[in-house]
Design an enzyme around this catalytic site. Structure first.
Site, PDB file in Angstrom:
ATOM      1  N   GLY A  92      -8.953   1.441   4.418  1.00  0.00           N
ATOM      2  CA  GLY A  92      -7.902   1.390   4.527  1.00  0.00           C
ATOM      3  C   GLY A  92      -6.477   2.457   4.005  1.00  0.00           C
ATOM      4  O   GLY A  92      -7.222   3.193   3.382  1.00  0.00           O
ATOM      5  N   ASN A  93      -5.449   2.757   3.828  1.00  0.00           N
ATOM      6  CA  ASN A  93      -4.805   3.104   3.362  1.00  0.00           C
ATOM      7  C   ASN A  93      -3.321   2.868   3.144  1.00  0.00           C
ATOM      8  O   ASN A  93      -2.917   1.371   3.724  1.00  0.00           O
ATOM      9  CB  ASN A  93      -4.422   4.467   3.884  1.00  0.00           C
ATOM     10  CG  ASN A  93      -3.851   4.437   5.356  1.00  0.00           C
ATOM     11  OD1 ASN A  93      -3.098   4.124   5.839  1.00  0.00           O
ATOM     12  ND2 ASN A  93      -5.054   4.635   6.970  1.00  0.00           N
TER      13      ASN A  93
END
Length: 406
Positions: free
Chosen positions: A206-207
């Site tokens: 993810g981020n």
């Protein structure tokens, strides 16, 4: 001091307007509550008077010497009707004036925001649909009601949005004093948040995107009169009032939802942060750590470039806003962004400097906006809501140019 008129009509959601009143007064606004007679069946006049510090009346015959049916509307900087019942929407659309609130609506020359609340069947009735369309065509902002529990056991579209969300729309309107809702009649699609690509049932790539900037764009677009579809990827924020929220998880889900919504959109704002890569293989069971063995190698493959796909499909009358999250120094970042602007065939690209404790998750943001045929626009550090308004000014200018040139 900003003068706000809070109109309250006779729905069960009238009690929620007390919280909306508190938000206005605590922000330093002077608020005059104008309820209907039916509204007082739910919340009494002493409550409104005590919370606002202003007199409360429903009739034009009270304090006639002050001509309240004219004075209240003419002196207001903003009128908010919450809840707005089907009855009040009908009276406002047809110009009826049989009490103090409807007289105030006729005399007001300031922005008017309606926050409807009613049963789904009433909201979807052709009469209400036409009344809402009429009010919007005249420049009023009618917020789409929320979906949720209604009176009794019923559930559906028609619930009054959260007071905080209504207040956010009102702030957006007040941020543009004297200006008309320039996105009225437009459909704006906004993406927000960060996608997640599963590795196994418990892990993902993810981020750091929080979705705050995308949600700010959604609020700003609603405040400018637009119908807004918000494609939200893994965001833990309350839904902005007046938006149709589509929840997604992965980049492919974001892609499919955005391409579908964009088919009839006038504006697409790609504020989400899609993962550029995903695992080449998904493990159906949790990957176990085994003593004495090296960690497994994770092979990645590229995800589709959603903004580029939107650019390739973009209609001549559609505006696409892309984003470039950069960690490089400004000259390199701008060079990268210019290449992205061309490659994605976007109309505008918003360049952000990102990193740990920078932009992602913050309440403020700064950006440089690049676009074909315009000089770079520097937007200094400000709230994400204010930045969204600044970018939408550029979008509105593009739409006007498209209209003028056929």
């Amino acid at each position: 001091m900003i003068e706000v008129v809070l109109g309250v009509s006779g729905g069960i959601a009238a009690y929620k307007a007390c919280e909306l009143l508190r938000l206005f007064t605590e922000s330093g606004h002077r608020v005059r509550v104008v309820p209907t007679a039916a509204a007082l069946k739910f919340v009494g006049a002493p409550t409104w008077a005590a919370l606002s510090g202003q007199p409360v009346s429903t009739e034009v015959w009270d304090d006639v010497h002050e001509v309240p049916h004219v004075r209240i509307g003419k002196s207001a900087d903003l009128v908010v009707v919450a809840p707005a019942t089907a009855d009040v929407l009908a009276k406002a659309a047809t110009g009826q004036a049989d009490d103090l609130l409807t007289n105030t609506l006729l005399t007001a020359r300031c922005p008017v925001v309606y926050a409807p609340a009613m049963h789904t069947e009433m909201w979807e009735h052709p009469a209400t649909v036409e009344n809402v369309a009429t009010l919007r065509r005249r420049g009023a902002i009618v917020i789409e009601p929320a979906v949720g529990r209604l009176t009794g056991v019923d559930t559906g579209k028609g619930r009054l949005p959260d007071p905080q969300a209504i207040f956010a729309v009102a702030r957006g309107v007040l941020a543009r004093p004297g200006q008309q809702p320039d996105l009225a009649g437009r459909h704006v699609v906004v993406t927000a948040g960060g996608t997640r690509e599963p590795i196994d049932p418990v892990r993902f790539i993810g981020n750091r995107s929080s979705g705050k900037q995308g949600y700010a764009f959604a609020r700003a677009a609603v405040a400018r009169g637009a119908r807004v579809t918000l494609v939200s990827a893994n965001v833990a924020l309350p839904d902005p009032a007046g938006t149709d929220v589509v929840r997604v998880g992965t980049t492919e889900e974001l892609r499919q939802a955005t391409l579908k919504a964009a088919e009839e959109a006038d504006v697409v704002v790609m504020a989400a942060a899609p993962c550029d890569f995903r695992p080449a293989h998904y493990e159906a069971e949790k990957i176990k750590k085994k003593d004495g063995e090296d960690a497994p190698t994770l092979r990645l493959v590229a995800n589709p470039d959603i903004a580029a796909e939107l650019g390739a499909r973009k209609r001549a009358d559609q505006v696409l806003v892309a984003f470039a999250a950069e960690t490089a120094a400004e000259p390199v970042a701008l060079a990268n962004a210019r290449q992205k602007l061309l490659r994605k065939r976007a109309d505008l690209i918003v360049v952000n400097e990102v990193g740990i404790d920078r932009t992602f998750g913050a309440d403020d943001n700064a950006a440089i906006v690049l676009g074909a045929g315009i000089e770079p626009v520097q937007i200094g550090n400000r709230t994400k809501d204010d930045l969204a308004q600044a970018v939408l000014d550029l979008v509105s200018s593009r739409l006007s140019h498209i209209c003028e040139n056929g």
